[in-house]
Motif scaffolding. Structure first.
Motif, PDB file in Angstrom:
ATOM      1  N   GLU A 165      11.601 -18.347  27.889  1.00 59.62           N
ATOM      2  CA  GLU A 165      11.265 -17.888  26.549  1.00 59.62           C
ATOM      3  C   GLU A 165      10.314 -16.705  26.578  1.00 59.62           C
ATOM      4  O   GLU A 165       9.471 -16.574  27.468  1.00 59.62           O
ATOM      5  CB  GLU A 165      10.599 -19.015  25.747  1.00 59.62           C
ATOM      6  CG  GLU A 165      11.502 -20.175  25.404  1.00 59.62           C
ATOM      7  CD  GLU A 165      10.811 -21.208  24.531  1.00 59.62           C
ATOM      8  OE1 GLU A 165      11.340 -22.308  24.420  1.00 59.62           O
ATOM      9  OE2 GLU A 165       9.730 -20.904  23.966  1.00 59.62           O
TER      10      GLU A 165
ATOM     11  N   ASN B 194       9.069  -9.575  13.286  1.00 57.65           N
ATOM     12  CA  ASN B 194       9.281 -10.308  14.535  1.00 57.65           C
ATOM     13  C   ASN B 194       8.105 -11.180  14.958  1.00 57.65           C
ATOM     14  O   ASN B 194       8.236 -11.973  15.894  1.00 57.65           O
ATOM     15  CB  ASN B 194       9.579  -9.325  15.673  1.00 57.65           C
ATOM     16  CG  ASN B 194      10.910  -8.643  15.505  1.00 57.65           C
ATOM     17  OD1 ASN B 194      11.887  -9.260  15.096  1.00 57.65           O
ATOM     18  ND2 ASN B 194      10.967  -7.353  15.809  1.00 57.65           N
TER      19      ASN B 194
ATOM     20  N   LYS C 242       8.321 -14.868  16.588  1.00 54.79           N
ATOM     21  CA  LYS C 242       9.678 -15.349  16.847  1.00 54.79           C
ATOM     22  C   LYS C 242       9.903 -15.492  18.355  1.00 54.79           C
ATOM     23  O   LYS C 242       9.299 -14.782  19.160  1.00 54.79           O
ATOM     24  CB  LYS C 242      10.713 -14.408  16.229  1.00 54.79           C
ATOM     25  CG  LYS C 242      10.722 -14.452  14.706  1.00 54.79           C
ATOM     26  CD  LYS C 242      11.830 -13.581  14.124  1.00 54.79           C
ATOM     27  CE  LYS C 242      11.864 -13.690  12.597  1.00 54.79           C
ATOM     28  NZ  LYS C 242      12.918 -12.828  12.012  1.00 54.79           N
TER      29      LYS C 242
ATOM     30  N   ILE D  15      12.554 -15.585  21.599  1.00 57.94           N
ATOM     31  CA  ILE D  15      13.875 -15.275  22.139  1.00 57.94           C
ATOM     32  C   ILE D  15      14.044 -16.026  23.449  1.00 57.94           C
ATOM     33  O   ILE D  15      13.094 -16.181  24.228  1.00 57.94           O
ATOM     34  CB  ILE D  15      14.090 -13.757  22.343  1.00 57.94           C
ATOM     35  CG1 ILE D  15      13.051 -13.166  23.306  1.00 57.94           C
ATOM     36  CG2 ILE D  15      14.056 -13.023  21.021  1.00 57.94           C
ATOM     37  CD1 ILE D  15      13.351 -11.726  23.687  1.00 57.94           C
TER      38      ILE D  15
ATOM     39  N   LYS E 154      15.920 -16.004  26.952  1.00 57.96           N
ATOM     40  CA  LYS E 154      16.594 -15.086  27.868  1.00 57.96           C
ATOM     41  C   LYS E 154      17.603 -15.842  28.718  1.00 57.96           C
ATOM     42  O   LYS E 154      17.303 -16.911  29.252  1.00 57.96           O
ATOM     43  CB  LYS E 154      15.566 -14.393  28.752  1.00 57.96           C
ATOM     44  CG  LYS E 154      14.574 -13.523  27.992  1.00 57.96           C
ATOM     45  CD  LYS E 154      13.621 -12.828  28.944  1.00 57.96           C
ATOM     46  CE  LYS E 154      12.677 -11.897  28.212  1.00 57.96           C
ATOM     47  NZ  LYS E 154      11.762 -11.196  29.152  1.00 57.96           N
TER      48      LYS E 154
END
Length: 344
Positions: free
Chosen positions: A298, A307, A310, A312, A314
């Motif tokens: 993460e 953003n 938040k 993401i 990977k």
């Protein structure tokens, strides 16, 4: 100075925990040493109470070495007072409380007062504690010093924004490697959170801190044990259970929770009883609460208002899976755990 009867009782409990730890042997790490890092909203109170009362059920002994406070649900001065109130209701006032960060690392933040102006439902509390009852040492230094004293033995359970954790990792390069584990409530992977941009609140409040914590979780560091606010449930907990079952338990802490929760759980803003911090504490106390976990790599975003906070995930196979995410919890086990703990 003589202790009152309530404090004597808690002191005796702490002695029993210590004897149990010595009996089991510190080398095999059967005794849980923890620090709670909190922004002390209503569900933080549930988590703190669970962790204190867990010693009274059939579980490995847990010693709470300290509670560090951080701004989040409300300003940090309120957080300190809230924690001291919770400890007084639980007759656990010998647990040291430390004041930590009073704001995010880099940006200003406006509190939304979801749990009231004081962060704990604005309930009347006779002769309330004050911030002058807190320890002199800062929360960040307490995290560093305590984990240095017991390297590899202390689990930090972070219930609020990760500001204190990030600062501790910056002033002490060994802080993260000294931890046994780091449990975190924060982030959202598949759904939309409650922050204005759709992120989860704790990560949105201080995205730079969240980024720092996950970015520092390299292959030499154990993955963060993370519970996100889009965790799945075996079934939803109806509000009727909160008010018709849990609320009926005749204990000082439940009566206190009932007053706090009138601010939130009886409002039109929620449909179910979802104490996320309570889920984190329960997962630490009993592995039976956890149905499934997944490992992810993460990164927490911190550039641009859209953003902030938040997460993401990977899919790069070379990326270290820095998060062990609790994906589903057994709410029946959780409800039974609460009843058992708060009926003692």
């Amino acid at each position: 100075m003589f202790m009152n009867l309530d404090n004597q009782c808690y002191f005796i409990l702490r002695v029993i925990v210590l004897i149990s730890c010595l009996k089991n042997g510190l080398a095999d790490k059967k005794c849980n040493k923890i620090i709670i890092d909190t922004d002390a909203g209503g569900d933080d109170a549930v988590a703190i109470a669970q962790l204190i009362l867990a010693n009274q059920i059939d579980s490995p002994p847990t010693e709470i070495l300290g509670i560090t406070c951080v701004a989040g649900n409300t300003k940090v001065e309120n957080v300190v007072v809230n924690v001291l109130k919770i400890l007084r209701v639980l007759n656990a006032t010998d647990i040291p409380v430390f004041m930590g960060a009073n704001r995010p690392l880099l940006r200003n933040f406006t509190f939304d007062f979801f749990y009231g102006q004081d962060g704990l439902g604005d309930v009347n509390f006779p002769n309330p504690p004050t911030i002058f009852d807190v320890q002199n040492k800062s929360g960040v230094n307490a995290l560093v010093d305590i984990t240095s004293q017991y390297p590899g033995e202390v689990t930090v359970i972070a219930l609020g924004p990760l500001t204190n954790i990030a600062l501790a990792s910056r002033i002490s390069p060994d802080f993260r490697s000294n931890l046994k584990n780091l449990h975190v409530l924060g982030g959202i992977l598949d759904e939309t959170g409650t922050a204005p941009n759709g992120a989860e609140f704790n990560f949105y409040f201080d995205p730079e801190a969240a980024f720092t914590v996950f970015n520092d979780t390299t292959s030499q560091i154990k993955p963060v044990i993370q519970l996100t606010t889009d965790v799945k449930y075996t079934e939803m907990i109806p509000l009727e259970w909160r008010w018709n079952t849990l609320a009926k338990i005749d204990s000082p802490i439940i009566k206190f929770f009932n007053e706090i929760d009138k601010k939130v759980w009886q409002s039109s803003r929620v449909k179910y009883y979802i104490p996320f911090d309570g889920f984190v504490a329960a997962a630490f106390i009993s592995s039976d609460v956890v149905v499934s976990t997944e490992r992810y790599c993460e990164e927490v975003l911190y550039c641009g208002e859209d953003n902030y906070g938040k997460v993401i995930v990977k899919n790069d196979s070379t990326c270290y899976q820095n998060a062990n995410v609790i994906r589903e919890i057994d709410t029946k086990v959780f409800m039974n755990l609460l009843i058992n703990l708060f009926s003692i």
